[in-house]
Design a protein around this motif. Structure first.
Motif, PDB file in Angstrom:
ATOM      1  N   PRO A 181      18.516  15.169  19.863  1.00 14.20           N
ATOM      2  CA  PRO A 181      17.330  15.899  19.640  1.00 14.20           C
ATOM      3  C   PRO A 181      16.183  16.366  18.950  1.00 14.20           C
ATOM      4  CG  PRO A 181      19.400  17.015  19.181  1.00 14.20           C
ATOM      5  CD  PRO A 181      19.990  15.401  18.850  1.00 14.20           C
ATOM      6  N   PRO A 182      15.263  17.378  19.703  1.00 14.62           N
ATOM      7  CA  PRO A 182      14.212  17.105  18.627  1.00 14.62           C
ATOM      8  C   PRO A 182      13.963  17.141  16.992  1.00 14.62           C
ATOM      9  CG  PRO A 182      13.674  18.122  21.036  1.00 14.62           C
ATOM     10  CD  PRO A 182      15.220  17.390  20.548  1.00 14.62           C
ATOM     11  N   GLU A 183      14.775  18.775  16.454  1.00 11.60           N
ATOM     12  CA  GLU A 183      14.937  18.479  15.545  1.00 11.60           C
ATOM     13  C   GLU A 183      15.834  17.767  14.927  1.00 11.60           C
ATOM     14  OE1 GLU A 183      16.777  22.219  14.803  1.00 11.60           O
ATOM     15  OE2 GLU A 183      15.063  23.599  15.850  1.00 11.60           O
ATOM     16  N   LEU A 205      16.543  14.739  15.435  1.00 11.81           N
ATOM     17  CA  LEU A 205      14.724  13.295  15.320  1.00 11.81           C
ATOM     18  C   LEU A 205      14.123  13.687  14.232  1.00 11.81           C
ATOM     19  CD1 LEU A 205      14.473  10.853  15.961  1.00 11.81           C
ATOM     20  CD2 LEU A 205      12.624  11.717  18.013  1.00 11.81           C
ATOM     21  N   ASP A 206      13.550  14.828  13.920  1.00 13.72           N
ATOM     22  CA  ASP A 206      12.381  15.130  13.081  1.00 13.72           C
ATOM     23  C   ASP A 206      12.559  14.980  12.012  1.00 13.72           C
ATOM     24  OD1 ASP A 206       9.303  15.691  13.454  1.00 13.72           O
ATOM     25  OD2 ASP A 206       9.690  17.909  12.140  1.00 13.72           O
ATOM     26  N   ASP A 207      13.844  15.716  11.799  1.00 20.15           N
ATOM     27  CA  ASP A 207      14.333  14.968  10.212  1.00 20.15           C
ATOM     28  C   ASP A 207      14.890  13.890   9.573  1.00 20.15           C
ATOM     29  OD1 ASP A 207      14.335  18.052  10.563  1.00 20.15           O
ATOM     30  OD2 ASP A 207      16.607  17.882  10.671  1.00 20.15           O
ATOM     31  N   GLU A 208      15.121  12.675  10.844  1.00 18.93           N
ATOM     32  CA  GLU A 208      15.318  11.507  10.465  1.00 18.93           C
ATOM     33  C   GLU A 208      13.843  10.374  10.829  1.00 18.93           C
ATOM     34  OE1 GLU A 208      17.575  10.356   9.999  1.00 18.93           O
ATOM     35  OE2 GLU A 208      19.794  11.440  10.311  1.00 18.93           O
ATOM     36  N   LEU A 209      12.425  11.413  10.991  1.00 21.17           N
ATOM     37  CA  LEU A 209      11.723  10.112  10.676  1.00 21.17           C
ATOM     38  C   LEU A 209      10.741  10.068   9.469  1.00 21.17           C
ATOM     39  CD1 LEU A 209      11.033  10.312  14.922  1.00 21.17           C
ATOM     40  CD2 LEU A 209      11.455   8.777  13.336  1.00 21.17           C
ATOM     41  N   PRO A 210       9.939   9.432   9.427  1.00 24.48           N
ATOM     42  CA  PRO A 210       9.568   9.579   8.431  1.00 24.48           C
ATOM     43  C   PRO A 210       7.646  10.756   7.915  1.00 24.48           C
ATOM     44  CG  PRO A 210       8.807   7.574   9.449  1.00 24.48           C
ATOM     45  CD  PRO A 210      10.213   8.106   9.797  1.00 24.48           C
ATOM     46  N   ASP A 211       7.697  11.625   7.365  1.00 27.67           N
ATOM     47  CA  ASP A 211       6.129  12.351   7.582  1.00 27.67           C
ATOM     48  C   ASP A 211       5.108  11.768   7.798  1.00 27.67           C
ATOM     49  OD1 ASP A 211       8.300  13.927   7.551  1.00 27.67           O
ATOM     50  OD2 ASP A 211       8.539  14.672   5.204  1.00 27.67           O
ATOM     51  N   THR A 212       4.913  10.640   7.340  1.00 31.39           N
ATOM     52  CA  THR A 212       3.285  10.013   7.033  1.00 31.39           C
ATOM     53  C   THR A 212       3.278   9.433   8.349  1.00 31.39           C
ATOM     54  OG1 THR A 212       4.637   7.825   6.163  1.00 31.39           O
ATOM     55  CG2 THR A 212       4.450   8.796   4.788  1.00 31.39           C
ATOM     56  N   PRO A 213       2.078   9.290   9.031  1.00 33.72           N
ATOM     57  CA  PRO A 213       0.927   8.860   9.931  1.00 33.72           C
ATOM     58  C   PRO A 213       1.702   7.433   9.728  1.00 33.72           C
ATOM     59  CG  PRO A 213      -0.660   9.703   8.242  1.00 33.72           C
ATOM     60  CD  PRO A 213       0.797  10.481   7.426  1.00 33.72           C
ATOM     61  N   ILE A 214       0.987   6.731  11.092  1.00 34.55           N
ATOM     62  CA  ILE A 214       0.873   5.134  10.895  1.00 34.55           C
ATOM     63  C   ILE A 214      -0.533   4.631   9.982  1.00 34.55           C
ATOM     64  CG2 ILE A 214       0.757   3.193  12.274  1.00 34.55           C
ATOM     65  CD1 ILE A 214       3.814   4.241  12.679  1.00 34.55           C
ATOM     66  N   THR A 215      -0.458   3.651   8.908  1.00 36.73           N
ATOM     67  CA  THR A 215      -2.083   3.221   8.699  1.00 36.73           C
ATOM     68  C   THR A 215      -1.570   1.894   8.938  1.00 36.73           C
ATOM     69  OG1 THR A 215      -0.646   3.470   6.387  1.00 36.73           O
ATOM     70  CG2 THR A 215      -2.247   5.305   7.627  1.00 36.73           C
ATOM     71  N   SER A 216      -0.143   1.501   8.707  1.00 36.55           N
ATOM     72  CA  SER A 216      -0.318  -0.416   8.576  1.00 36.55           C
ATOM     73  C   SER A 216       0.148  -0.776   9.427  1.00 36.55           C
ATOM     74  CB  SER A 216       0.407  -0.365   6.823  1.00 36.55           C
ATOM     75  OG  SER A 216       1.240  -0.178   6.231  1.00 36.55           O
ATOM     76  N   LEU A 217       0.918  -2.200   9.397  1.00 41.32           N
ATOM     77  CA  LEU A 217       1.983  -2.995   9.373  1.00 41.32           C
ATOM     78  C   LEU A 217       3.366  -2.304   9.361  1.00 41.32           C
ATOM     79  CD1 LEU A 217       3.430  -5.002  11.750  1.00 41.32           C
ATOM     80  CD2 LEU A 217       2.405  -6.728  10.118  1.00 41.32           C
ATOM     81  N   ARG A 218       3.338  -2.509   7.884  1.00 43.98           N
ATOM     82  CA  ARG A 218       4.529  -1.832   7.626  1.00 43.98           C
ATOM     83  C   ARG A 218       4.859  -0.390   8.162  1.00 43.98           C
ATOM     84  NH1 ARG A 218       5.888  -6.169   6.456  1.00 43.98           N
ATOM     85  NH2 ARG A 218       5.646  -7.594   4.610  1.00 43.98           N
ATOM     86  N   THR A 219       4.122   0.377   7.951  1.00 43.82           N
ATOM     87  CA  THR A 219       4.362   1.907   8.747  1.00 43.82           C
ATOM     88  C   THR A 219       4.954   1.493  10.120  1.00 43.82           C
ATOM     89  OG1 THR A 219       1.959   2.344   8.825  1.00 43.82           O
ATOM     90  CG2 THR A 219       3.113   2.892   6.696  1.00 43.82           C
ATOM     91  N   ILE A 220       4.456   0.912  10.696  1.00 42.20           N
ATOM     92  CA  ILE A 220       4.689   0.178  12.404  1.00 42.20           C
ATOM     93  C   ILE A 220       6.575   0.135  12.047  1.00 42.20           C
ATOM     94  CG2 ILE A 220       4.785  -0.639  14.325  1.00 42.20           C
ATOM     95  CD1 ILE A 220       2.367  -0.829  13.756  1.00 42.20           C
ATOM     96  N   GLN A 221       6.503  -1.104  11.598  1.00 39.46           N
ATOM     97  CA  GLN A 221       7.984  -1.900  10.914  1.00 39.46           C
ATOM     98  C   GLN A 221       8.426  -1.038  10.762  1.00 39.46           C
ATOM     99  OE1 GLN A 221       6.015  -4.893   8.351  1.00 39.46           O
ATOM    100  NE2 GLN A 221       6.295  -6.938   9.999  1.00 39.46           N
ATOM    101  N   TYR A 222       8.246  -0.077   9.415  1.00 36.36           N
ATOM    102  CA  TYR A 222       9.330   0.986   9.523  1.00 36.36           C
ATOM    103  C   TYR A 222       9.643   2.123   9.726  1.00 36.36           C
ATOM    104  CZ  TYR A 222      10.984   5.077   5.982  1.00 36.36           C
ATOM    105  OH  TYR A 222      11.989   5.642   5.114  1.00 36.36           O
ATOM    106  N   LEU A 223       9.081   2.438  11.101  1.00 40.15           N
ATOM    107  CA  LEU A 223       9.344   3.402  11.885  1.00 40.15           C
ATOM    108  C   LEU A 223      10.288   2.755  13.433  1.00 40.15           C
ATOM    109  CD1 LEU A 223       8.732   6.204  14.103  1.00 40.15           C
ATOM    110  CD2 LEU A 223       6.768   5.578  14.520  1.00 40.15           C
ATOM    111  N   TYR A 224       9.800   1.260  13.089  1.00 39.32           N
ATOM    112  CA  TYR A 224      10.684   0.264  14.293  1.00 39.32           C
ATOM    113  C   TYR A 224      12.166   0.261  13.565  1.00 39.32           C
ATOM    114  CZ  TYR A 224       6.625  -1.260  17.343  1.00 39.32           C
ATOM    115  OH  TYR A 224       5.839  -1.151  18.551  1.00 39.32           O
ATOM    116  N   GLY A 225      12.300   0.175  12.191  1.00 33.97           N
ATOM    117  CA  GLY A 225      13.204  -0.010  11.891  1.00 33.97           C
ATOM    118  C   GLY A 225      14.162   1.300  11.345  1.00 33.97           C
ATOM    119  N   LYS A 226      13.806   2.360  11.557  1.00 34.71           N
ATOM    120  CA  LYS A 226      14.017   3.647  11.997  1.00 34.71           C
ATOM    121  C   LYS A 226      15.412   3.773  12.749  1.00 34.71           C
ATOM    122  CE  LYS A 226      13.928   6.267   8.025  1.00 34.71           C
ATOM    123  NZ  LYS A 226      15.834   6.949   7.565  1.00 34.71           N
TER     124      LYS A 226
END
Length: 723
Positions: free
Chosen positions: A12-14, A16-37
């Motif tokens: 649920p939203p709360e 999920l929000d705790d599991e995800l990074p606080d930083t915005p997408i700024t590079s390929l690596r941050t996209i891959q990190y979000l996908y991996g999460k």
């Protein structure tokens, strides 16, 4: 993997929000990190060890017979022994969904070597002898691995690993494992996971690897060790700022990469790279590196092959995505991974967002050209991909060929350029988006190449990546590719006649790319700037044939069509409102080149008119179009071709008048007069238009001339093969 509905219910939203990074997408690596999460949450769950598990690697074994082989060890006594109760020392059972987390499998992606976890995946249809060896290696190889030994030595339950290693020194126990396993398999081969269950208390239960922290920590350390020792590094690690989280932490230098963008072997990409110091060049924390590696399934689902390359089209939401946007992103990734169809990731995203505001949805776009195993070239990389570019390009191309006066007419005289329902780029259809996103859009218009020998300089790939990312394509590239393809078609003995459908397709593409809202054409040459301006074609601009034939001065009925086409095409117009948006300092040169370009077009138009007349009225097998192919047209030959074309026109005019024809002036007078105006001043010997520019608009003129006839002539058989 959890379905989108299951994912939303599980997280649920709360949470999920705790599991995800606080930083915005700024590079390929941050996209891959979000996908991996997201992949980890959907398969192995959260927690410290979730990113290290690889449950999908053995996903096809779930609920299959004899898919899990367990070595049962009793550690509750003074000495470690094989189990004698229940199913004995070896249990052969089914691997099931409820055992995935408890088995705790972590695959080592290499042909040789054991998996990181104590659970090991055997090869397909392994025989009992090989399976017995793998089973024994849980004690003799995994438990004695130096990294496992070091990890367990610092753990309060490290004695469990030591006990397994001790049992592995007992030859009788090892023989019994082999005998029991062979017997229970009945001598048959199978595909299975092999693991260990241990009992640590006399009255306790046999525990799975996922139940014991010491096994999970040893697995984690084994996987982490590969992040600092790959490519013969001793220890490529140090303290630095993690490029994903921005935190100061221990970083590793030889981690794996789903797209092979950072490889220690590719020293040419990182001149002077010291593999031991790679953690400084590419500083990523241990946990972030593992999470990035877990992105591979989603990353690979968002790629597709074309022109011998791999195109990656990775969706993400601009900034830091909201939880609702994350649910939408997971839905996109889940569909891309699980649905088996021929749609590109672009088309799938368009389907999902066709009725929604997609301004926040972005795409990372790149193309990767593999040369050898783990040696790739990466080019055309951008984070600015949007659905707007390929979707609207497809729409505008459809509009141009179906709704504009350049390709359509409702009179008794033909449109300036031909259409053909058997040519994908000359008919409006629902496949336009697939054409654009798959690269077929440029395959049909650019010079052909052998995809098996493709290289990173392939302009088709560069054009595709540019369109997906909203970057402009150089006009010079288009003209060069167009002309090369036209010449190749003319030289192809299997194709009959002039490639007018090819040229018309190229021109339609050029017009679509020039659409003002897309702005996908660019040039540094002031003389070519008008080509980048969107044409202003309308529909139903002509009167009926009966009306336009009543012209007091005896003009040709197709003259208004020619006049409109010239004035509505900025590249060849006498004057254009589009000049207002261009640099006034370049006006004189720009207009001079535009006049020359119009001259090339008119010369081609007359050659096409004469060639068509020769073929249909004179029954000539070789026409003026054949006599002056595109590759023969150069600045120095313009006057010769002009004299020949006008000479033929005068000859056929006299012939028709002698045979009783009664019409004022000369044949094709509307073309001849315009040609004379443009060819005389300036003299072609003084032209400075580029050869590719000259040749393409000459070819466009030939196409126009061949198509300039009463509409009923369209009933004649095509002179080209349908492709």
């Amino acid at each position: 993997m959890l379905s989108p509905d299951e994912f939303r219910e599980e997280y649920p939203p709360e949470r999920l929000d705790d599991e995800l990074p606080d930083t915005p997408i700024t590079s390929l690596r941050t996209i891959q990190y979000l996908y991996g999460k997201l992949y980890t949450l959907a398969t192995a769950g959260g927690g410290t060890y979730g990113p290290y598990l690889t449950p999908d690697e053995a996903g096809d074994l779930i609920d299959t017979d004899d898919s899990l082989i367990v070595v049962r060890v009793d550690l509750s006594g003074e000495q470690p022994v094989l189990a004698t109760d229940g199913s004995g020392p070896i249990e052969v059972t089914r691997y099931s969904a409820d055992l995935v987390e408890r088995v705790g499998h972590c695959k080592y992606p290499a042909a040789a070597g054991i998996d990181h976890s104590i659970t090991h995946q055997a090869g397909r249809n392994s025989d009992p002898e090989k399976l017995a060896r793998y089973a024994k290696e849980r004690l003799t190889k995994w438990a004695t691995d130096p990294v496992v030994q070091e990890a367990s030595g610092d753990h309060e339950d490290g004695w469990i690993v030591e006990a397994l290693a001790t049992l592995g020194e007992d030859d009788d126990a090892l023989d019994r494992i082999e005998d029991e396993l062979t017997t229970k398999l009945g001598g048959e081969s199978t595909t299975a996971l092999l693991t260990v269950r241990v009992k640590t208390e006399p009255d306790g239960e046999y525990q799975w690897p996922g139940d014991l922290d010491v096994f999970k920590e040893a697995m984690r350390q084994r996987k982490l060790s590969k992040l600092v020792t790959k490519n013969k590094a001793d220890d490529s690690s140090g303290e630095a700022t993690d490029l994903v989280t921005g935190q100061r932490t221990r970083t590793v230098g030889t981690s794996e990469d789903p797209q092979n963008y950072f490889l220690g072997k590719q020293l040419e990409k990182f001149p002077g790279l010291d593999i031991e110091e790679a953690w400084r060049t590419h500083s990523i924390s241990e946990d972030a590196a593992v999470t990035v590696m877990n992105a591979e399934t989603f990353v690979e689902a968002c790629k597709y092959p074309t022109f011998g390359a791999k195109v990656y089209y990775l969706p993400y939401f601009f900034g830091r995505a909201s939880t609702e946007e994350i649910y939408e992103l997971y839905n996109l990734l889940y569909q891309a991974t699980t649905e088996d169809d021929d749609l590109t990731p672009v088309e799938k995203a368009c389907e999902d967002f066709q009725d929604q505001d997609d301004t926040a949805l972005r795409f990372y776009v790149s193309a990767v050209m593999p040369h050898q195993m783990s040696r790739y070239d990466v080019f055309g990389e951008t984070l600015n991909g949007r659905l707007l570019y390929p979707r609207d390009l497809a729409r505008h191309h459809n509009r141009i060929v179906s709704d504009t006066s350049a390709f359509n007419t409702d009179t008794d005289w033909s449109a300036p350029l031909p259409t053909n329902e058997n040519w994908g780029l000359l008919t409006a259809d629902d496949e336009a988006l697939h054409s654009v996103s798959s690269g077929w859009y440029f395959y049909q218009t650019f010079a052909e190449r052998d995809d098996e020998e493709a290289d990173a300089d392939d302009p088709r790939i560069e054009a595709l990546v540019s369109v997906l990312g909203g970057d402009a394509i150089a006009v010079e590239t288009l003209l060069s590719e167009y002309v090369d393809r036209i010449i190749a078609d003319e030289d192809d003995d299997d194709l009959e006649g002039f490639p007018s459908f090819r040229v018309a397709s190229q021109f339609a593409q050029l017009c679509a790319l020039a659409t003002e809202t897309l702005d996908l054409l660019t040039t540094d040459d002031p003389g070519k700037r008008p080509i980048t301006i969107e044409p202003d074609y309308e529909v139903d601009i002509m009167e009926s044939l009966e009306d336009i034939q009543i012209i007091p001065d005896g003009g040709h009925p197709a003259a208004p069509k020619l006049e409109s086409f010239i004035e509505d095409t900025p590249a060849i117009a006498r004057t254009s409102n589009a000049d207002e948006v261009l640099d006034e300092a370049d006006a004189e040169h720009r207009q001079s080149v535009r006049n020359q370009r119009r001259g090339a077009f008119m010369l081609g138009a007359l050659v096409g008119e004469v060639g068509s007349y020769q073929e249909y009225s004179e029954d000539r097998s070789t026409t003026l179009v054949d006599q002056f192919p595109v590759k023969s047209i150069t600045q120095s030959r313009v006057k010769k071709v002009t004299r020949e074309a006008i000479g033929k026109t005068l000859t056929y005019t006299r012939q028709e008048k002698k045979s009783g024809g009664s019409f004022p002036g000369t044949k094709f007078e509307h073309v001849v007069e315009e040609l004379r105006k443009t060819i005389v001043k300036p003299d072609p010997d003084d032209w400075d238009i580029d050869t590719e520019d000259l040749r393409f608009y000459y070819a466009l003129g030939v196409t126009y001339g061949l198509n300039d006839h009463p509409e009923w002539d369209n009933q004649a058989d095509d002179t080209e093969e349908d492709i």
